[in-house]
Design a protein around this motif. Structure first.
Motif, PDB file in Angstrom:
ATOM      1  N   ARG A 147       0.792  -1.144  -0.028  1.00  0.00           N
ATOM      2  CA  ARG A 147      -0.030   0.066  -0.124  1.00  0.00           C
ATOM      3  C   ARG A 147       0.993   1.259  -0.054  1.00  0.00           C
ATOM      4  N   TRP A 155      -3.371   6.232   3.966  1.00  0.00           N
ATOM      5  CA  TRP A 155      -2.800   4.991   3.130  1.00  0.00           C
ATOM      6  C   TRP A 155      -3.779   4.627   2.033  1.00  0.00           C
ATOM      7  N   ASN A 157      -5.583   1.913  -0.501  1.00  0.00           N
ATOM      8  CA  ASN A 157      -6.065   0.480  -0.587  1.00  0.00           C
ATOM      9  C   ASN A 157      -4.727  -0.512  -0.690  1.00  0.00           C
ATOM     10  N   ILE A 158      -5.041  -1.752   0.052  1.00  0.00           N
ATOM     11  CA  ILE A 158      -4.056  -2.866  -0.057  1.00  0.00           C
ATOM     12  C   ILE A 158      -4.084  -3.560  -1.605  1.00  0.00           C
TER      13      ILE A 158
END
Length: 403
Positions: A147, A155, A157-158
């Motif tokens: 991320r 942050w 999204n993963i």
């Protein structure tokens, strides 16, 4: 990470093994608990292993935390289990002109050992080229999670990618026997070619995209070794433009080393052309010994930049067998596909260059006048070559690998 106001990039790999020869024929998604407004989309053509790569419209959602729910239907009328993903919708103004300041990655579910890295130069568009250390992982299937962080402390999204770690001995001396490619999600019409056991493959091929409509598409490719194992597939997004680009030309290029895009050098092409054979001596005389990644892009008449082409090279003192020029001499890339840049640092009235094969046979000799930089063309068989350089009272012997 390039933020957009209302859309999220959704990437799912779905494999349904409910019975033999089962195909996915549609999928359905909805936000939060709003199943009554679920959207159903067909999958064409039918696919057993379906890769969903779509922009999902979230304009009707309020800012804040939400859940995307999705499920898949097979040709027997059965629905899969529901897959759910949390995401955070930001206000439009919150995403404008944001800069990426760092990234964080971890393997599998081991978030406690996540590694966070700060970007040397915050950028809006960030190209991550980095070797990630996976030596502590056991052999087998794993997941890489990554991320990105912006200058507001938020942050992204993963992004998750599956990969297979093989035993060390399983990778040694493997040969590439085949490759396979396809566009978008159309794996059923994948094309490819059988190869003659290549260990180092440079694939240069024209790919027919006439059947594609104009617009954005994804090109996917993977490679097979002599053990029958397929690599992870590599995907690259590209734009198929309309026929009015027939007279399009390359007007400029830019290049940089590693991730140092801030110091990219921009070069206008004196005579724009549809096809460019770039045969230039690029100045990297100020770099020190080490490993580097060379990146280059080309700009067309419409002001659009091409995809980035990258190539690794090393400036290695072990390949300099004799050197009276000290740190002033530089040559790259090594290994080379045939073109070798040489920079002596300063200008010399007369320079003698000789090329020898591994048997000590003289292949070529050149005498250059008033020279600091030159380009050698090693139009010979693959293997090691020795290049001697003499200028005034200075001598150097270079060891070069031609691929």
């Amino acid at each position: 990470m390039k933020n957009k106001a209302f859309f999220w990039f959704v990437f799912f790999i779905v494999i349904i093994n409910t019975k033999a020869q089962t195909y996915i024929n549609s999928y359905q998604y909805w936000f939060d608990n709003d199943f009554s407004n679920a959207i159903k989309s067909p999958v064409t053509p039918l696919d057993q292993d379906f890769i969903l790569n779509e922009n999902i419209d979230g304009t009707a959602l309020q800012n804040g935390m939400h859940v995307l729910n999705i499920r898949f239907k097979d040709d027997g009328g059965l629905w899969s289990a529901i897959a759910s993903q949390y995401f955070y919708k930001l206000p439009i103004h919150a995403t404008a002109n944001k800069l990426i300041t760092g990234y964080q990655y971890w393997f599998d579910n081991d978030y406690t050992n996540a590694i966070e890295t700060q970007a040397e130069t915050p950028l809006q568009e960030y190209v991550l080229l980095k070797d990630l250390d996976a030596t502590v992982l056991q052999n087998g299937m794993h997941v890489l999670n990554i991320r990105f962080k912006d200058d507001g402390g938020l942050w992204s999204n993963i992004t998750t990618q599956y990969f297979l770690k093989l035993p060390i001995h399983a990778n040694s001396d493997k040969k590439i026997t085949e490759y396979q490619y396809w566009f978008d999600n159309d794996f059923l019409n994948a094309d490819g070619e059988t190869l003659n056991n290549e260990q180092n493959l440079v694939l240069i091929k024209s790919i027919d995209a006439n059947a594609l409509s104009n617009g954005m598409h994804t090109f996917n490719i993977r490679f097979k070794d002599d053990g029958g194992q397929w690599s992870s597939f590599i995907s690259k997004t590209f734009l198929k433009a309309s026929a009015d680009v027939a007279n399009n030309q390359v007007i400029a290029y830019r290049y940089w080393l590693d991730e140092d895009f801030t110091n990219a050098k921009y070069i206008d092409i004196d005579t724009p052309a549809t096809l460019i054979n770039l045969d230039e001596s690029l100045d990297f005389s100020n770099i020190s010994i080490g490993d580097y990644t060379f990146n280059i892009q080309f700009k067309d008449t419409f002001g659009k930049w091409s995809a980035i082409v990258s190539s690794d090279f090393s400036l290695n003192a072990l390949n300099v067998l004799e050197n009276d020029f000290k740190n002033s001499i530089a040559y790259y890339p090594n290994p080379t596909k045939g073109m070798l840049n040489i920079n002596l640092g300063v200008n010399y009235d007369k320079v003698t260059i000789q090329i020898f094969n591994v048997n000590g046979q003289l292949i070529k000799k050149e005498i250059l006048l008033n020279m600091q930089k030159t380009i050698l063309h090693l139009d010979y068989d693959a293997g090691f070559y020795f290049i001697t350089i003499k200028a005034e009272e200075k001598n150097a012997t270079l060891k070069v690998l031609k691929q």
